[in-house]
Structure formats: C-alpha cells, structure tokens
Design a protein around this motif. Structure first.
Motif, short mmCIF file in Angstrom:
data_model
loop_
_atom_site.label_atom_id
_atom_site.label_comp_id
_atom_site.label_asym_id
_atom_site.label_seq_id
_atom_site.Cartn_x
_atom_site.Cartn_y
_atom_site.Cartn_z
N GLY A 112 1.04 -0.95 -0.07
CA GLY A 112 -0.09 -0.31 -0.16
C GLY A 112 0.92 1.02 0.05
N THR A 113 1.93 1.53 0.28
CA THR A 113 2.95 2.19 0.08
C THR A 113 2.83 3.01 -0.97
N ASP A 159 -0.15 3.58 -2.59
CA ASP A 159 -1.48 4.23 -2.48
C ASP A 159 -1.06 5.73 -2.02
N ARG A 160 -0.79 5.21 -0.46
CA ARG A 160 0.23 5.80 0.59
C ARG A 160 -0.01 7.41 0.16
N ASP A 174 -1.75 9.39 -1.69
CA ASP A 174 -3.18 9.73 -0.52
C ASP A 174 -2.46 11.24 0.08
N ALA A 197 3.44 10.91 3.80
CA ALA A 197 3.21 9.31 3.41
C ALA A 197 4.44 9.11 4.56
#
Length: 215
Positions: free
Chosen positions: A33-34, A36-37, A40, A63
């Motif tokens: 998920g890095t 996506d983080r 975000d 992040a």
C-alpha cells in the motif's frame, strides 16, 4: 616467512543491505500500500498547498517515506501530480459512459448531473479541489489537467455530436460546468454555494444542452 600477495590484504568490509540496494529502490518487505499512501499524501499536499508550494520532500514526509521512494514510484513532481490527477479523476472517467449513452437531446442533463454529483460527494470533492486549485495557479499543473480532460472526456463527447464545431461545443459545455464548480465549491459564493443541488441541475442542464446541440 611466506610472502604476502596483493590479495592478502585486509578484506573490504561487507556493504550493508541498505548500501547495496540501489538508491531509491524499495525493499522487498515494503508494504503493497506504499504507492497508494504516497498518492493520498500527494493529493492532500496539492489540495492544501497547491502545485507551486508542494514538494516531493513534503509529500514523502506526509506519507512517512523517504523522498527517494517517491521518485522511485513516480519520478518528478509533475509525474506525481499527473498520477494523483488520474486517480482523482477516475470517477469522472468511470461515469463518462453514462453521459455518452442515451438520447442526445438529454446529454446536457446527464453531463450536468454527473459533474454536480461528483462535486457533491465528499469522497470525490477533496481530490477534485486539489486538482482545480493547482491547475488555476500553475501552468504545468494546468497542462496535466488539460491533457487528461481533453483526451479522456471532451473529445469523446465531441465525437457524439453531429456538428462541424463539435469540439468547441463540448468545451463550452465543460466551461459552463467548471464555472459552476468554481463558484459553488471553491470560491463558495452565496446563494449558489448553499443552493439545492437538484435546483442547480434543473437550471444549468438546459444551458449545457444548448451548448452541445443548440442551433
């Protein structure tokens, strides 16, 4: 006494895993998920600070990763912004088919309802705000947004119109809706900012339809 050779000198210290690994390359244990983080965090940074004042270092800090990791996944700040725009704009592209399907004399209402609906949703409003604020203040950000909107939305809508000035018509319709979004959701001018969404759709849809198919 035996002579020593050049190879008998002290052994070079072994390189640590971090040093041996190519700079900027994430370790194998890096969370899936890095990426996506980072996206975000990028949307949040662009939304709060705009394109000009957002930095790769600031995105990385938000992040909780190293700047090199941001570069590894996305490259330059412009490329980070483009990736963030594509993700934020995904609901628009997903709803695009509903605009293009159905009777042509109702396309204005479908297009208006789609755009207003996306801005009304808190989930999609925040990333859209990040895009618009950045695009208004920076030509690089505006160029990224323009390329995406033109290639993925306006040209496809224009392709449905039987008119020699189809692209201009599609752009005028988009300008109408972007203007509404700016005044209602970004600048928040009253009474438009607090007006009922259905009332806005009823009054704006015929204007958008006129741009698309009017004489």
């Amino acid at each position: 006494m035996t002579g020593t050779t050049a190879s008998d000198g002290p052994a070079a210290p072994a390189r640590s895993g971090a040093a041996a690994r190519r700079r900027g390359r994430p370790p194998r244990t890096e969370s899936a998920g890095t990426r996506d983080r980072i996206l975000d965090a990028a949307r949040e940074e662009f939304s709060v600070h705009g394109y000009e004042k957002t930095s790769v270092r600031g995105i990385a800090k938000s992040a909780g990763v190293d700047s090199a990791l941001v570069h590894h996944y996305f490259g330059t700040k412009e490329q980070v912004f483009e990736a963030a725009v594509e993700v934020a704009f995904a609901p628009v592209l997903a709803a695009r088919s509903t605009v293009l399907e159905g009777p042509l004399d109702e396309v204005g209402e479908r297009m208006t309802r789609m755009i207003v609906g996306l801005w009304e949703s808190p989930v999609t409003r925040a990333p859209l705000l990040a895009i618009v604020r950045s695009a208004v203040n920076n030509e690089i950000a505006a160029g990224v947004f323009r390329r995406l909107v033109t290639s993925q939305l306006l040209r496809r809508i224009a392709g449905q119109l039987d008119a020699p000035d189809a692209e201009l018509r599609a752009e005028l319709a988009a300008a109408q809706l972007v203007g509404i979004a700016m005044v209602r959701y970004v600048i928040k001018v009253e009474p438009l900012a607090s007006a009922d969404a259905e009332q806005i759709i009823r009054r704006v849809a015929p204007v958008v339809q006129g741009h698309l198919t009017g004489r």
